[in-house]
Every structure is written in C-alpha cells, then in structure tokens.
Scaffold this motif. Structure first.
Motif, mmCIF file in Angstrom:
data_model
loop_
_atom_site.group_PDB
_atom_site.id
_atom_site.type_symbol
_atom_site.label_atom_id
_atom_site.label_comp_id
_atom_site.label_asym_id
_atom_site.label_seq_id
_atom_site.Cartn_x
_atom_site.Cartn_y
_atom_site.Cartn_z
ATOM 1 N N PRO A 538 0.806 -1.241 0.000
ATOM 2 C CA PRO A 538 0.000 0.000 0.000
ATOM 3 C C PRO A 538 0.830 1.279 0.000
ATOM 4 O O PRO A 538 0.386 2.302 -0.522
ATOM 5 C CB PRO A 538 -0.812 -0.134 1.297
ATOM 6 C CG PRO A 538 -0.896 -1.600 1.546
ATOM 7 C CD PRO A 538 0.417 -2.157 1.081
ATOM 8 N N GLU A 539 2.044 1.233 0.565
ATOM 9 C CA GLU A 539 2.872 2.439 0.618
ATOM 10 C C GLU A 539 3.352 2.891 -0.762
ATOM 11 O O GLU A 539 3.856 4.018 -0.909
ATOM 12 C CB GLU A 539 4.084 2.211 1.534
ATOM 13 C CG GLU A 539 5.116 1.222 1.015
ATOM 14 C CD GLU A 539 4.779 -0.236 1.361
ATOM 15 O OE1 GLU A 539 5.645 -1.102 1.170
ATOM 16 O OE2 GLU A 539 3.637 -0.490 1.821
ATOM 17 N N ARG A 541 1.229 2.903 -3.392
ATOM 18 C CA ARG A 541 0.080 3.370 -4.160
ATOM 19 C C ARG A 541 0.161 4.882 -4.360
ATOM 20 O O ARG A 541 0.656 5.609 -3.502
ATOM 21 C CB ARG A 541 -1.220 2.993 -3.449
ATOM 22 C CG ARG A 541 -1.439 1.483 -3.427
ATOM 23 C CD ARG A 541 -2.617 1.084 -2.561
ATOM 24 N NE ARG A 541 -2.709 -0.376 -2.463
ATOM 25 C CZ ARG A 541 -3.517 -1.026 -1.634
ATOM 26 N NH1 ARG A 541 -4.326 -0.330 -0.818
ATOM 27 N NH2 ARG A 541 -3.530 -2.352 -1.608
ATOM 28 N N GLN A 544 -2.659 8.185 -1.348
ATOM 29 C CA GLN A 544 -2.471 7.815 0.053
ATOM 30 C C GLN A 544 -3.505 8.544 0.924
ATOM 31 O O GLN A 544 -4.221 9.431 0.449
ATOM 32 C CB GLN A 544 -1.053 8.211 0.494
ATOM 33 C CG GLN A 544 0.063 7.550 -0.303
ATOM 34 C CD GLN A 544 0.284 6.107 0.090
ATOM 35 O OE1 GLN A 544 0.270 5.751 1.276
ATOM 36 N NE2 GLN A 544 0.465 5.234 -0.912
ATOM 37 N N ASP A 545 -3.566 8.160 2.176
ATOM 38 C CA ASP A 545 -4.502 8.829 3.098
ATOM 39 C C ASP A 545 -4.064 10.265 3.375
ATOM 40 O O ASP A 545 -4.902 11.160 3.544
ATOM 41 C CB ASP A 545 -4.598 8.047 4.412
ATOM 42 C CG ASP A 545 -5.263 6.694 4.231
ATOM 43 O OD1 ASP A 545 -6.052 6.572 3.272
ATOM 44 O OD2 ASP A 545 -4.982 5.773 5.016
ATOM 45 N N ASP A 546 -2.765 10.495 3.436
ATOM 46 C CA ASP A 546 -2.220 11.820 3.725
ATOM 47 C C ASP A 546 -2.049 12.596 2.417
ATOM 48 O O ASP A 546 -1.387 12.124 1.498
ATOM 49 C CB ASP A 546 -0.866 11.672 4.421
ATOM 50 C CG ASP A 546 -0.204 13.016 4.660
ATOM 51 O OD1 ASP A 546 -0.893 13.925 5.167
ATOM 52 O OD2 ASP A 546 0.981 13.166 4.318
ATOM 53 N N ALA A 549 1.528 13.032 1.240
ATOM 54 C CA ALA A 549 2.086 11.779 0.716
ATOM 55 C C ALA A 549 1.547 11.507 -0.688
ATOM 56 O O ALA A 549 2.277 11.052 -1.577
ATOM 57 C CB ALA A 549 1.758 10.630 1.657
ATOM 58 N N THR A 550 0.261 11.809 -0.879
ATOM 59 C CA THR A 550 -0.335 11.633 -2.209
ATOM 60 C C THR A 550 0.366 12.524 -3.234
ATOM 61 O O THR A 550 0.677 12.077 -4.349
ATOM 62 C CB THR A 550 -1.838 11.954 -2.172
ATOM 63 O OG1 THR A 550 -2.502 11.010 -1.338
ATOM 64 C CG2 THR A 550 -2.445 11.898 -3.571
ATOM 65 N N LYS A 553 3.692 11.060 -4.280
ATOM 66 C CA LYS A 553 3.560 9.896 -5.162
ATOM 67 C C LYS A 553 3.086 10.316 -6.555
ATOM 68 O O LYS A 553 3.593 9.835 -7.580
ATOM 69 C CB LYS A 553 2.556 8.904 -4.553
ATOM 70 C CG LYS A 553 2.942 8.345 -3.200
ATOM 71 C CD LYS A 553 4.188 7.487 -3.272
ATOM 72 C CE LYS A 553 4.498 6.860 -1.915
ATOM 73 N NZ LYS A 553 5.745 6.064 -1.940
#
Length: 580
Positions: A538-539, A541, A544-546, A549-550, A553
């Motif tokens: 999942p890390e 992807r 992300q939830d944050d 972080a999204t 990525k």
C-alpha cells in the motif's frame, strides 16, 4: 534539462581539476567523452568512457586516469559511488536525492522537458509520401507518411527548423493515363458504355471525378478528339486526386508545409538550369556506358548519350540525363527538383522512399553532392513493405481502389492513433506485420494499448486525488517533498524519465523515430510495474490517506505522463485520458 549532460559536465570538471593539478596534460580533446547508461544496470546508473578516450593522448594508463577522476567525482553530493572497472571503465551511481528531485524538475519545465537545441536551428527539408496523383494512397504510402511525419516532428522537437514537403509527380506519362481514365468515367457519366483498356485505371474512385468533370464542362468533351481535352482533363484530374490525397493524409493527421509540382519544372528552364550547373562543374559529357550487369554483349547496343558523371560523387556508374530523342530522362527532373531544394537554403535534405527505390539512392545522393559542392547532405530512408493480417491470415481487401487496401480503409478500420503508433514500432527499413486483430486488442502485448493505458491510468489517479481534495496542479506537485521516494521501482521509474532528453537527441541524430515508440513502451512497463506492486504494498500506491504523501507519489506519476504525452506528440498519437 538533461541529467546525462549534467553529469558529463561534472566529469569534464573533474578532468579540468586533474589538469590543474598536473595529473593530466593540458589541451586534451574532451569531445569524445560521453556519459550513458551502462550495458548492465547492476554496474550503476551511468558510465563514462573518459579514461579510455583520454589515455592515448594523455600518454597514461586508462585505469590510472579513471582512479583520479573517480576521486574527484566522489566529492560531489550527486555521486553516491564512482567505481573503476576493467581496464578503465568508470561506473557512477547517483545519490537517491538526484532521482527524488527529477520529477519536480520535469514538472517545472513541463512541455519543455526533453526539447533541446541539438539541431541548432538548421533548416531541414523532409520530403515524404510523394505518391503519384493517379489513385488513392495504399498501406505502403501510409507507412511512409507516418515515418516521414514522425521524423519531421522529432527533428523539430530536437531543435531543427523543419519543412514538410510533398513532391507531386504530375509531369510524367502516368498523368496522361489518369486523364484518359477520367475521360472514360466522364463518358460513363453521360450514359456511354465504356471499356478500360489495359494500362488505364479502372478503380471506382474515379467515378466521382468523372461526374465532377461533367458538372464542370457539360458535354463539351463528348466525342471530341484527345487533343481537345487531354491537357485540361489532365489538370482537372490531378487537382481532384490531390484533394483526395490531402484528405487521406488529413485522416492520419499529416499536414504538409509545401507541395512541389514536377510539372513546374518543364518549360520553365529549371531543368536546364540544374543541368547547366552540373555542366559548369565539368560533370556533364557525351559518352557510352558499359553494358549493365547480367546483360550479354550481343544484347547490348552501345550508343552515345548525355551523361552525368555521378561516379565523381560516389555512384557506381554514370547516369543518362537525356534520351536519344533529346527529351529528358526521368532522372533529370529529379536533379532539378533537388537543385531547387538546395537553392532554397536547406542545410539537410531527407527523402523518404519506398523500398523499391533502393537502386536510386546512390545516384540521387551523388546529384545533391554535386549540386551543393558537398555542402548539403542528402539522407534517404527506405520504407519496407507492410504485410497485412486478419484472423491469422494474409489480408487483402479492396473497396474503391480495385486492387489494394487504401490508407483510408486502414484508418477507418483501426483509427489514426493505432495506425501511426504501430507503424513506428519497427525500424523503417524492416518489414512490418500489421495484424488488424492484434493492434486493437487490449493487452500488454499490444504496445499501442500499453502506452495509452499507462497515460490513462495516471489521469485516473489525478482525478481520484482531485476528488479527495488534493491539489494536483503541476505547480503544487513540483514543490512536493519526494525524499520518501526510496523504493527501487520508484527510483527506477525516475531513472527511465532521466533518459528522455538523451533518447530524443539519439533518435534525432540517427533519424529513427521508432526509438521513441520503443522508449515509450519501456516507460509504460515501468509505470505499470510500479502500479501493480501497489496492490501488495500500500505504501507504493499513488493515492495515500495523507494529502502530502499523495502529492509526492503523484508527482512521479504526473512527470511520467508529461513524458508519455511528449513522446506520443512526436509520433502524432493522441494521449488518451481514459480507456473506452
């Protein structure tokens, strides 16, 4: 921005530092020094040949030079390691921070990433298609059109000033045949029963032309001798067929900058001027050629001819430029046409020919060399045949053409994007199989789909992140913190993105647009590989939830989309945002 150029500059700085210390002599030619991906990726991110090419002029052992350079390079924060291998190869591994910073740099440059001044604004004429205006274009013409158009786009992207040109072969006897064929359709439009003699063009595509001629002149040419109508019908038919050709090219997204008529060379003194230019150089003479290879002496009738001394410029034999009746050979107007190109001030000429013109290469290159005093190179690209398949069987379909599948048939069956990309998956001098089923299937085995799907996937994550309230503008993503981008798949994708500017220059230098399609397939594979790893990790992807972080990525994904879009743009293919 070109990371390979940046590291090459770093290597040159290390050489200069060694020279300043006396470890290397002054005055070394560093032009041959390169930085490029190593043959084995396990050896590092980049390799330089500096020690190998400098050893002889420096009168030193290449390994000693490599060790000295490695010591200098290790000082720079961008270099994680510099290792000497073999007799003096120098392998470099870059710091993760270099790869982490690359997506942001790409997003700041945007559509400018990969563009360069490699071509230095040199004027290039790319002549392609140039089909006889006697019928609709077929699949062979389609490949030549696609290769020529993509090459022109590639050269423009690399900094050349490009002119796309079409040479209309409207000066020969074949256009008289076209006129006679149209005249028969014209009579047919008036209710006459007609038969098409051997050598005429019986395809249905001339029905509309005959009807259009009737609308224009009524019955003025009915039952009239050829001398009354031939010249005007010839011009009318040529114009009509060129409208068809322009429309067909438009279906492929091909737009020419200039159309040049062969007919304009006759009766205007242009052929004579070109031949006089060669005569002034002592290259036109009266002589007798040796019999062609394979001819028995008794089959050969030696006769004096007017010849171009093409052997002075690399040809195998001298070439006739005038027939015994005083008319020009077919070679003479081609000389005049290229003389016109040279006179227009082009620095480079590129002709895209069908494979059946292979025997024409040396004589044409000799002519341009002579006309330009060796100052203007002519490159000729031969386009090999396309073999059509459907349901695993050779495919031969005809609609209006009578004997072949047309360019229009091709585009209507698979669309311009599929046609263009697939035609560029092989080097142009290699035969190409075009399977109508495989080029539209949605699988990783289909390079068209694979690359388009990569771009669509990126667009989908951008939409998802936007729905989640994340700012995915290029400005925001360019400032994202990518220090957490440490997985090998992420760094590997960034490494592949770094190759783009270098790949563009290599493809432009070799004049091989298929390299772009190959690279895009590799880039898409890296993107899909990272995407698929996110299923189990999942890390990895993209969403992300944050939000921060999204962004980090998605910055890598968006940078990948920028390069895919640029590459597809060179190929003339539309980058899709979702698959249907």
């Amino acid at each position: 921005m070109n990371l390979f150029s940046d590291i090459r500059s770093l290597v040159l700085d290390a050489i200069a530092a060694c020279q300043a210390e006396g470890a290397l002599p002054e005055g070394l030619n560093t032009d041959p020094v390169t930085t490029e991906p190593p043959r084995d990726p396990l050896h590092g991110d980049m390799a330089t040949n500096a020690a190998m090419v400098l050893a002889k002029p420096a009168k030193a052992k290449p390994r000693d030079i490599a060790e000295a350079l490695a010591a200098k390079l290790r000082i720079d924060d961008r270099i994680a390691s510099a290792e000497v291998a073999g007799p003096g190869f120098l392998n470099l591994r870059l710091a993760p921070s270099v790869w982490q910073a690359l997506p942001g740099r790409i997003l700041k440059e945007g559509t400018g990433y990969g563009r360069s001044d490699f071509g230095q604004g040199k004027k290039v004429n790319v002549e392609y298609v140039s089909a006889n205006p006697t019928g609709p274009m077929h699949v062979g013409h389609a490949r030549g059109a696609i290769v020529g158009d993509a090459l022109a786009s590639l050269l423009a992207y690399a900094g050349y000033d490009v002119t796309r040109e079409y040479y209309i072969n409207d000066g020969g006897a074949q256009v008289d045949v076209l006129a006679r064929s149209v005249y028969l359709r014209y009579l047919e439009a008036h209710g006459h029963e007609v038969e098409f003699p051997d050598g005429t063009y019986p395809g249905d595509y001339l029905v509309e032309v005959g009807e259009a001629l009737k609308s224009k002149v009524g019955d003025a040419y009915v039952d009239q001798p050829e001398e009354v109508w031939l010249a005007e019908v010839r011009e009318f038919a040529t114009d009509a067929m060129m409208q068809v050709i322009r429309a067909d090219l438009g279906m492929l997204g091909v737009q020419m900058d200039h159309f040049f008529s062969e007919k304009s060379l006759y009766g205007t003194g242009k052929i004579e001027a070109a031949i006089d230019s060669l005569r002034d150089k002592g290259l036109i003479y009266r002589g007798v050629l040796e019999p062609p290879k394979g001819k028995k002496p008794e089959d050969w009738e030696p006769r004096e001819q007017t010849l171009f001394k093409s052997t002075d410029h690399g040809d195998d034999v001298d070439r006739p430029i005038m027939k015994s009746d005083g008319s020009w050979t077919y070679f003479a107007p081609d000389i005049a046409y290229h003389y016109d190109k040279v006179s227009r001030g082009f620095d480079l000429l590129i002709d895209i020919f069908g494979a059946d013109h292979g025997g024409y290469v040396k004589r044409m290159k000799a002519a341009v060399s002579a006309l330009s005093d060796g100052k203007v190179p002519l490159e000729i690209k031969l386009i090999q045949l396309v073999k059509l398949f459907k349901n695993g069987e050779p495919f031969k379909m005809s609609k209006r053409a009578g004997t072949f599948i047309t360019l229009r048939d091709l585009v209507e069956m698979v669309g311009p994007d599929v046609a263009r990309f697939h035609m560029l998956t092989r080097k142009s001098d290699q035969a190409l199989d075009f399977d109508f089923d495989k080029v539209v299937e949605q699988s990783k085995e289909n390079p068209v789909f694979y690359v388009q799907y990569a771009h669509a996937r990126i667009c989908s994550v951008l939409r998802k992140a936007t729905e989640d309230g994340v700012d995915v503008s290029d400005a925001a993503l360019a400032g994202a913190d990518l220090s957490g981008m440490t997985h090998a798949s992420e760094l590997g994708l960034s490494t592949k993105l770094a190759e783009w500017p270098r790949l563009v220059e290599i493809a432009a230098r070799t004049q091989e647009p298929h390299r772009i399609a190959t690279y895009l397939g590799e880039l898409a594979a890296d993107l899909h590989g990272l995407w698929n790893r996110g299923n189990d990790a999942p890390e990895l992807r993209f969403v992300q939830d944050d939000p921060a972080a999204t962004q980090s990525k998605i910055a890598l994904a968006r940078a990948t989309a920028v390069v895919i879009s640029a590459g597809l743009g060179i190929l003339g293919v539309t980058p899709v945002e979702e698959m249907r």
